[in-house]
Write an enzyme that holds these catalytic residues in place. Structure first.
Site, PDB file in Angstrom:
ATOM      1  N   ASP A  59       0.784  -1.227  -0.152  1.00 18.40           N
ATOM      2  CA  ASP A  59      -0.068   0.089   0.096  1.00 18.40           C
ATOM      3  C   ASP A  59       0.759   1.461  -0.125  1.00 18.40           C
ATOM      4  O   ASP A  59       2.219   1.000   0.375  1.00 18.40           O
ATOM      5  CB  ASP A  59      -0.902   0.010   1.272  1.00 18.40           C
ATOM      6  CG  ASP A  59      -1.662   1.188   1.262  1.00 18.40           C
ATOM      7  OD1 ASP A  59      -2.340   1.613   0.223  1.00 18.40           O
ATOM      8  OD2 ASP A  59      -2.212   1.855   2.341  1.00 18.40           O
ATOM      9  N   SER A  60       0.316   2.279  -0.168  1.00 15.91           N
ATOM     10  CA  SER A  60       1.137   3.639   0.297  1.00 15.91           C
ATOM     11  C   SER A  60       1.433   3.813   1.684  1.00 15.91           C
ATOM     12  O   SER A  60       2.440   4.370   1.818  1.00 15.91           O
ATOM     13  CB  SER A  60       0.246   4.657  -0.132  1.00 15.91           C
ATOM     14  OG  SER A  60      -0.765   4.652   0.302  1.00 15.91           O
ATOM     15  N   HIS A 113      -7.052   2.815   4.159  1.00 16.67           N
ATOM     16  CA  HIS A 113      -6.592   3.824   5.374  1.00 16.67           C
ATOM     17  C   HIS A 113      -7.861   4.067   6.150  1.00 16.67           C
ATOM     18  O   HIS A 113      -7.921   4.255   7.416  1.00 16.67           O
ATOM     19  CB  HIS A 113      -5.967   5.215   4.802  1.00 16.67           C
ATOM     20  CG  HIS A 113      -4.633   5.451   4.531  1.00 16.67           C
ATOM     21  ND1 HIS A 113      -4.075   4.493   3.309  1.00 16.67           N
ATOM     22  CD2 HIS A 113      -3.734   5.873   5.039  1.00 16.67           C
ATOM     23  CE1 HIS A 113      -2.724   4.985   3.200  1.00 16.67           C
ATOM     24  NE2 HIS A 113      -2.655   5.616   4.514  1.00 16.67           N
ATOM     25  N   CYS A 127      -4.509  -1.733  -1.244  1.00 11.23           N
ATOM     26  CA  CYS A 127      -4.810  -0.455  -1.802  1.00 11.23           C
ATOM     27  C   CYS A 127      -5.832  -0.324  -3.070  1.00 11.23           C
ATOM     28  O   CYS A 127      -5.529  -0.974  -4.160  1.00 11.23           O
ATOM     29  CB  CYS A 127      -3.428   0.191  -2.306  1.00 11.23           C
ATOM     30  SG  CYS A 127      -3.486   1.814  -2.995  1.00 11.23           S
ATOM     31  N   GLU A 178      -2.353   9.571   8.185  1.00 11.24           N
ATOM     32  CA  GLU A 178      -0.887   9.395   8.117  1.00 11.24           C
ATOM     33  C   GLU A 178      -0.290  10.244   9.231  1.00 11.24           C
ATOM     34  O   GLU A 178       0.953   9.871   9.506  1.00 11.24           O
ATOM     35  CB  GLU A 178      -0.185   9.915   6.679  1.00 11.24           C
ATOM     36  CG  GLU A 178      -0.566   8.689   5.762  1.00 11.24           C
ATOM     37  CD  GLU A 178       0.262   7.300   5.935  1.00 11.24           C
ATOM     38  OE1 GLU A 178       1.494   7.480   6.480  1.00 11.24           O
ATOM     39  OE2 GLU A 178      -0.374   6.275   5.705  1.00 11.24           O
ATOM     40  N   CYS A 213     -10.856   2.595   0.709  1.00 11.68           N
ATOM     41  CA  CYS A 213      -9.622   3.237   0.914  1.00 11.68           C
ATOM     42  C   CYS A 213      -9.089   2.356   2.241  1.00 11.68           C
ATOM     43  O   CYS A 213      -9.947   2.342   3.213  1.00 11.68           O
ATOM     44  CB  CYS A 213      -9.331   4.630   1.003  1.00 11.68           C
ATOM     45  SG  CYS A 213      -7.649   4.987   1.722  1.00 11.68           S
TER      46      CYS A 213
HETATM   47  N1  DGL Z   1      -4.790   3.117   0.941  1.00  9.78           N
HETATM   48  C1  DGL Z   1      -5.098   3.549  -0.306  1.00  9.78           C
HETATM   49  C2  DGL Z   1      -6.482   3.149  -0.974  1.00  9.78           C
HETATM   50  O1  DGL Z   1      -6.971   2.125  -0.371  1.00  9.78           O
HETATM   51  C3  DGL Z   1      -4.357   4.675  -0.929  1.00  9.78           C
HETATM   52  C4  DGL Z   1      -4.368   6.035   0.098  1.00  9.78           C
HETATM   53  C5  DGL Z   1      -3.434   6.929  -0.621  1.00  9.78           C
HETATM   54  O2  DGL Z   1      -2.187   7.001  -0.543  1.00  9.78           O
HETATM   55  O3  DGL Z   1      -4.001   7.977  -1.187  1.00  9.78           O
HETATM   56  O4  DGL Z   1      -6.527   3.580  -1.767  1.00  9.78           O
END
Ligand code: DGL
Length: 256
Positions: free
Chosen positions: A7-8, A181, A70, A148, A179
Site C-alpha cells: 500500500d502507500s 486507510h 490499496c 498518516e 480506501c
Molecule cells: N490506502 C490506499 C487506498 O486504499 C491509498 C491511500 C493514498 O495513498 O491516497 O486507496
C-alpha cells in the site's frame, strides 16, 4: 508460505493485521510506499510504475501471492499487473462487490480517493453484477493525510465526516470504505452513522486470500516491513494506531 502486501502506507497495515489474525503462521513481506504517498492523487501512469516496482521487489523476496492492500492501485493497476506477472495478485474491488451482492444492498455509498472514484472501477464492477444497485460515490482526499499524521478519531475526523458523508447519509443503507486507510476510522464512522452498514475493503480482500493459503503450521509467522519514506514516522504511527511495537522495519528503496 510467504505472502506480499503493499500500500502507500498505514492503510496496508489494516490488511496485514487482518491476515495476521486469520493466518498467524504465515510469513509476510509488507511494502509501504510512504515516500510517494498519497497514491489517491496520482495518475494511472504513476501508480502503474510504482506498483510494478513494488511487485518486482516482493517477488524478489520470494512471496507466492500478493495482496494489493490499496484501492487506488487496484483501480489503476490490477488488470495490467495480473497480465504481466505470473503469480496470484489480489485486489480489493471484487471481494467488496461480492460482499455487497451477498447482502442484497440496493443503495450504497462509496468513499475513496479521487483516483479510485474517477476510475469508475467500483461503479463498473457493481453494475456488471447488478444494474439495480444505486451507487453514490464521493472522493474524500483529506482523510489519508490526516490518518498518516496518526489521527484516527476526534474532532478533525468528525468534521471531515460531516463534510463528506452527511449529504449521502439518508440515501444509503451501506457504505464502502473504499480506501484501506479508512479502516482506521471505521469506529468513528459507525458511531456517527449507526444505521449504515459498513463494508470494509481491508477485511473483504483477506477473505479472497483463503483459496491460495497452503502449508499451514503452528509456528509464528515472520513479518518484515519495507518502507520507502521515514522509518521512524512509520514506527511511531504503527505503535500509536495499532499498538505494534518491536516491528522489523527496513528501508524500502526500490529505485536503485
Ligand atoms: N490506502 C490506499 C487506498 O486504499 C491509498 C491511500 C493514498 O495513498 O491516497 O486507496
Amino acid at each position: 508460505m510467504k505472502i506480499g502486501i503493499f500500500d502507500s502506507g498505514i492503510g496496508g497495515v489494516t490488511v496485514l493485521n487482518r491476515v495476521r489474525y486469520k493466518y498467524p503462521d504465515i510469513d509476510i513481506v509488507f511494502f509501504g510506499d510512504t515516500l510517494r504517498l498519497p497514491y489517491g492523487e496520482k495518475t494511472k501512469e504513476q501508480i502503474l510504475t510504482y506498483s510494478r516496482e513494488i511487485v518486482k521487489f516482493l517477488i524478489d523476496k520470494e512471496v507466492s501471492v500478493i495482496l494489493i492492500a490499496c484501492n487506488t492501485a487496484t483501480s489503476l493497476a490490477l488488470d495490467e499487473l495480473k497480465n504481466e506477472f505470473n503469480l496470484p495478485i489480489i485486489g480489493t474491488i471484487d471481494p467488496v462487490v461480492d460482499k455487497l451482492i451477498s447482502k442484497n444492498y440496493n443503495n450504497v455509498g462509496l468513499i475513496a480517493t479521487s483516483s479510485t472514484v474517477n476510475s469508475n472501477k467500483y461503479f463498473e464492477a457493481i453494475k456488471n453484477r447488478n444494474k439495480d444497485i444505486n451507487l453514490i460515490s464521493k472522493a474524500t482526499p483529506l482523510f489519508v493525510p490526516v490518518i498518516e499524521e496518526g489521527i484516527t478519531k476526534g474532532p478533525i475526523i468528525d468534521e471531515l465526516c460531516n463534510v463528506y458523508i452527511d449529504n449521502m447519509k439518508d440515501k444509503i443503507e451501506s457504505l464502502i470504505l473504499g480506501c484501506t486507510h479508512y479502516s482506521t476510522i471505521e469506529n468513528s464512522i459507525s458511531t456517527k452513522y449507526p444505521n449504515i452498514e459498513i463494508v470494509n475493503s481491508s477485511f473483504e480482500i483477506v477473505d479472497e486470500l483463503e483459496k491460495y493459503i497452503s502449508d499451514r503450521n503452528n509456528k509464528k509467522g515472520k513479518v518484515e516491513f519495507y518502507i520507502s519514506g521515514s522509518q521512524d514516522k512509520f514506527r511511531s504511527n504503527i505503535k500509536k494506531i495499532f499498538g505494534i511495537e518491536d516491528a522489523n522495519i527496513y528501508g524500502g528503496n526500490i529505485n536503485v
